[in-house]
Design a protein around this motif. Sequence first.
Motif, PDB file in Angstrom:
ATOM      1  N   ASP A 174       1.095  -1.466  -0.019  1.00 51.57           N
ATOM      2  CA  ASP A 174      -0.071  -0.164  -0.107  1.00 51.57           C
ATOM      3  C   ASP A 174       1.264   0.985  -0.175  1.00 51.57           C
ATOM      4  OD1 ASP A 174      -2.962  -0.945   0.434  1.00 51.57           O
ATOM      5  OD2 ASP A 174      -2.087  -1.967   2.016  1.00 51.57           O
ATOM      6  N   GLY A 175       0.647   2.249  -1.806  1.00 50.93           N
ATOM      7  CA  GLY A 175       1.256   3.404  -0.661  1.00 50.93           C
ATOM      8  C   GLY A 175       2.950   3.519  -0.975  1.00 50.93           C
ATOM      9  N   VAL A 176       3.216   2.331  -1.618  1.00 48.68           N
ATOM     10  CA  VAL A 176       4.284   2.504  -1.764  1.00 48.68           C
ATOM     11  C   VAL A 176       5.262   3.777  -2.752  1.00 48.68           C
ATOM     12  CG1 VAL A 176       6.863   1.382  -2.794  1.00 48.68           C
ATOM     13  CG2 VAL A 176       4.565  -0.018  -0.964  1.00 48.68           C
ATOM     14  N   ARG A 177       6.479   4.084  -2.561  1.00 46.28           N
ATOM     15  CA  ARG A 177       6.596   5.085  -3.009  1.00 46.28           C
ATOM     16  C   ARG A 177       8.025   5.736  -3.350  1.00 46.28           C
ATOM     17  NH1 ARG A 177       4.977  10.358  -6.126  1.00 46.28           N
ATOM     18  NH2 ARG A 177       6.341  11.541  -5.730  1.00 46.28           N
ATOM     19  N   ARG A 178       9.236   5.443  -4.206  1.00 44.92           N
ATOM     20  CA  ARG A 178      10.635   5.435  -4.224  1.00 44.92           C
ATOM     21  C   ARG A 178      10.252   6.908  -5.037  1.00 44.92           C
ATOM     22  NH1 ARG A 178      14.858   6.664  -2.926  1.00 44.92           N
ATOM     23  NH2 ARG A 178      16.600   5.081  -2.699  1.00 44.92           N
ATOM     24  N   THR A 179      11.675   7.669  -4.316  1.00 44.83           N
ATOM     25  CA  THR A 179      12.012   8.751  -5.928  1.00 44.83           C
ATOM     26  C   THR A 179      13.816   8.534  -5.670  1.00 44.83           C
ATOM     27  OG1 THR A 179      11.638  10.635  -3.798  1.00 44.83           O
ATOM     28  CG2 THR A 179      10.076   9.823  -5.432  1.00 44.83           C
ATOM     29  N   PHE A 180      14.203   8.874  -7.122  1.00 47.26           N
ATOM     30  CA  PHE A 180      15.681   9.523  -7.004  1.00 47.26           C
ATOM     31  C   PHE A 180      15.769  10.793  -7.178  1.00 47.26           C
ATOM     32  CE2 PHE A 180      15.107   4.586  -7.602  1.00 47.26           C
ATOM     33  CZ  PHE A 180      15.885   4.236  -6.340  1.00 47.26           C
ATOM     34  N   GLY A 181      15.906  11.389  -6.539  1.00 44.28           N
ATOM     35  CA  GLY A 181      16.405  13.269  -6.878  1.00 44.28           C
ATOM     36  C   GLY A 181      14.549  13.538  -7.463  1.00 44.28           C
ATOM     37  N   GLY A 182      14.952  13.492  -8.467  1.00 49.01           N
ATOM     38  CA  GLY A 182      13.015  14.647  -9.400  1.00 49.01           C
ATOM     39  C   GLY A 182      12.563  13.310  -9.716  1.00 49.01           C
ATOM     40  N   LEU A 183      13.180  11.862  -9.805  1.00 52.87           N
ATOM     41  CA  LEU A 183      12.422  10.940 -10.718  1.00 52.87           C
ATOM     42  C   LEU A 183      12.130   9.918  -9.672  1.00 52.87           C
ATOM     43  CD1 LEU A 183      12.421   9.304 -12.939  1.00 52.87           C
ATOM     44  CD2 LEU A 183      13.642   8.149 -12.146  1.00 52.87           C
ATOM     45  N   THR A 184      10.146   9.627  -9.830  1.00 54.29           N
ATOM     46  CA  THR A 184       9.377   8.829  -9.719  1.00 54.29           C
ATOM     47  C   THR A 184       9.668   7.563 -10.180  1.00 54.29           C
ATOM     48  OG1 THR A 184       7.918  10.464  -8.488  1.00 54.29           O
ATOM     49  CG2 THR A 184       7.428   8.215  -8.440  1.00 54.29           C
ATOM     50  N   ALA A 185      10.541   6.464  -9.570  1.00 58.70           N
ATOM     51  CA  ALA A 185      10.911   5.196  -9.270  1.00 58.70           C
ATOM     52  C   ALA A 185       9.796   4.231  -9.343  1.00 58.70           C
ATOM     53  CB  ALA A 185      11.453   4.888  -9.376  1.00 58.70           C
ATOM     54  N   VAL A 186       8.686   4.947  -8.187  1.00 61.12           N
ATOM     55  CA  VAL A 186       7.690   3.833  -8.301  1.00 61.12           C
ATOM     56  C   VAL A 186       7.284   4.709  -7.338  1.00 61.12           C
ATOM     57  CG1 VAL A 186       7.090   1.648  -6.390  1.00 61.12           C
ATOM     58  CG2 VAL A 186       9.071   1.262  -7.563  1.00 61.12           C
ATOM     59  N   ASP A 187       5.688   4.168  -7.613  1.00 62.01           N
ATOM     60  CA  ASP A 187       4.578   5.161  -6.880  1.00 62.01           C
ATOM     61  C   ASP A 187       3.321   4.044  -7.601  1.00 62.01           C
ATOM     62  OD1 ASP A 187       2.737   6.843  -5.633  1.00 62.01           O
ATOM     63  OD2 ASP A 187       3.071   8.295  -7.616  1.00 62.01           O
ATOM     64  N   VAL A 188       3.012   3.256  -6.274  1.00 64.88           N
ATOM     65  CA  VAL A 188       2.120   2.078  -6.173  1.00 64.88           C
ATOM     66  C   VAL A 188       1.315   2.437  -5.336  1.00 64.88           C
ATOM     67  CG1 VAL A 188       1.644  -0.382  -6.246  1.00 64.88           C
ATOM     68  CG2 VAL A 188       3.791   0.576  -7.508  1.00 64.88           C
ATOM     69  N   ASP A 189       0.132   2.837  -5.696  1.00 66.18           N
ATOM     70  CA  ASP A 189      -1.422   3.147  -4.758  1.00 66.18           C
ATOM     71  C   ASP A 189      -1.576   1.607  -3.443  1.00 66.18           C
ATOM     72  OD1 ASP A 189      -1.334   5.727  -5.048  1.00 66.18           O
ATOM     73  OD2 ASP A 189      -3.025   5.082  -6.725  1.00 66.18           O
ATOM     74  N   HIS A 190      -1.837   0.635  -4.740  1.00 66.25           N
ATOM     75  CA  HIS A 190      -2.027  -0.107  -3.725  1.00 66.25           C
ATOM     76  C   HIS A 190      -2.162  -2.418  -4.876  1.00 66.25           C
ATOM     77  CE1 HIS A 190      -4.344  -3.147  -1.042  1.00 66.25           C
ATOM     78  NE2 HIS A 190      -4.377  -4.435  -2.423  1.00 66.25           N
ATOM     79  N   VAL A 191      -1.124  -3.170  -4.602  1.00 63.23           N
ATOM     80  CA  VAL A 191      -1.186  -4.488  -5.318  1.00 63.23           C
ATOM     81  C   VAL A 191      -1.002  -5.055  -4.508  1.00 63.23           C
ATOM     82  CG1 VAL A 191       1.543  -3.858  -5.296  1.00 63.23           C
ATOM     83  CG2 VAL A 191       0.276  -5.516  -7.537  1.00 63.23           C
ATOM     84  N   GLU A 192      -2.100  -6.866  -4.480  1.00 65.10           N
ATOM     85  CA  GLU A 192      -1.215  -7.664  -3.996  1.00 65.10           C
ATOM     86  C   GLU A 192      -1.362  -9.367  -5.034  1.00 65.10           C
ATOM     87  OE1 GLU A 192      -5.639  -8.390  -1.873  1.00 65.10           O
ATOM     88  OE2 GLU A 192      -5.351  -6.440  -1.348  1.00 65.10           O
ATOM     89  N   ILE A 193      -0.408  -9.739  -4.322  1.00 64.76           N
ATOM     90  CA  ILE A 193       0.462 -11.024  -5.501  1.00 64.76           C
ATOM     91  C   ILE A 193      -0.711 -11.984  -4.744  1.00 64.76           C
ATOM     92  CG2 ILE A 193       1.950 -11.615  -6.175  1.00 64.76           C
ATOM     93  CD1 ILE A 193       2.414  -8.979  -7.148  1.00 64.76           C
ATOM     94  N   PRO A 194      -1.074 -12.855  -6.165  1.00 68.11           N
ATOM     95  CA  PRO A 194      -2.092 -14.011  -5.334  1.00 68.11           C
ATOM     96  C   PRO A 194      -0.822 -15.212  -5.082  1.00 68.11           C
ATOM     97  CG  PRO A 194      -1.890 -13.866  -7.548  1.00 68.11           C
ATOM     98  CD  PRO A 194      -0.966 -12.707  -7.089  1.00 68.11           C
ATOM     99  N   ARG A 195      -1.449 -15.770  -4.531  1.00 69.58           N
ATOM    100  CA  ARG A 195      -1.033 -17.302  -3.254  1.00 69.58           C
ATOM    101  C   ARG A 195      -0.899 -18.235  -4.574  1.00 69.58           C
ATOM    102  NH1 ARG A 195       0.818 -17.744   1.624  1.00 69.58           N
ATOM    103  NH2 ARG A 195      -0.718 -16.525   2.457  1.00 69.58           N
TER     104      ARG A 195
END
Length: 308
Positions: A46-67
């Motif tokens: 939930d809400g995973v965000r990663r930036t490098f300087g001014g670049l947003t590399a990851v901006d994931v609101d919600h994701v689930e991986i099925p078992r």
Amino acid sequence: MSSDSTPVPAPAAPPVPHAPRPKSTGLHKGEAVPGVAKVDPIIIADGVRRTFGGLTAVDVDHVEIPRNAITALIGPNGAGKTTLFNLLTGFDKPDAGSWSFDGKSLSGVPAYKVARMGQVRTFQLTKALGLLTVLENMKLGAKGQSGEHFFQGLIPGIWRKQEKSIEAKAHDLLRKFKLDAKQADFAASLSGGQRKLLEMARALMSDPVLVMLDEPMAGVNPALTQSLLDHILDLKDEGMTVLFVEHDMHMVRHIADWVIVMAEGKVVAEGPPLEVMQNPAVIDAYLGAHQEIDLGEITGRYHAEEKN
């Protein structure tokens, strides 16, 4: 017969699993849209965000991986796939967000502890220890070794029996991955494809619940591609969950039960392989990045093979 009449051999078809397994069904709840809830998720982010300087590399609101399914994470170059992998496995730290594995929070948990919990990964560029033998690399993958502790390591009687068990398990996996003839060779002497096989086999030494593969086919000789495909399918047959990053859409459509598509750091589509390949958002993401890929052609081949 003149040289002009010499028949030209047809191009070889991409390798496919020898015996296709039936796809998993009923993985999600409701419509297959980005962030759709899964029936039995093993990872929830939930809400995973990663930036490098001014670049947003990851901006994931919600994701689930099925078992107990094989999930492909796809997208054009620079979409944020490997960065998301690094975040989920503790090899990088996010600017924001939370995620859990098998109901346990992984936020702030270092990579080695994530691996001990049963979530292991491989890398696009293999991490085999070149100056150790293939067998020694395998033995390093086992967890909970008594000989790793200083005082216990001084008493052979404590760790010798476990060492024999670990070595027997390593031999079994090397035979399965057809690397047993190489067990005494230095890992540095292996080909790129053999190193991929070694890394996957070594990951299994820790009895993982979730195996995460970062571009398992990158740089692999076509002669070994089929072997890798079959081993990935075997992971699911043995009760493990698989999440892999891949650019080869032919491979994705043959072995994936579920596909998650990223573009510009966001999840833009989810669903079964065929539905995802027909999704306008997916086509835009690939064509917008000038990828040399014909999703329509791949879909057509998929239909033809399903009929056969």
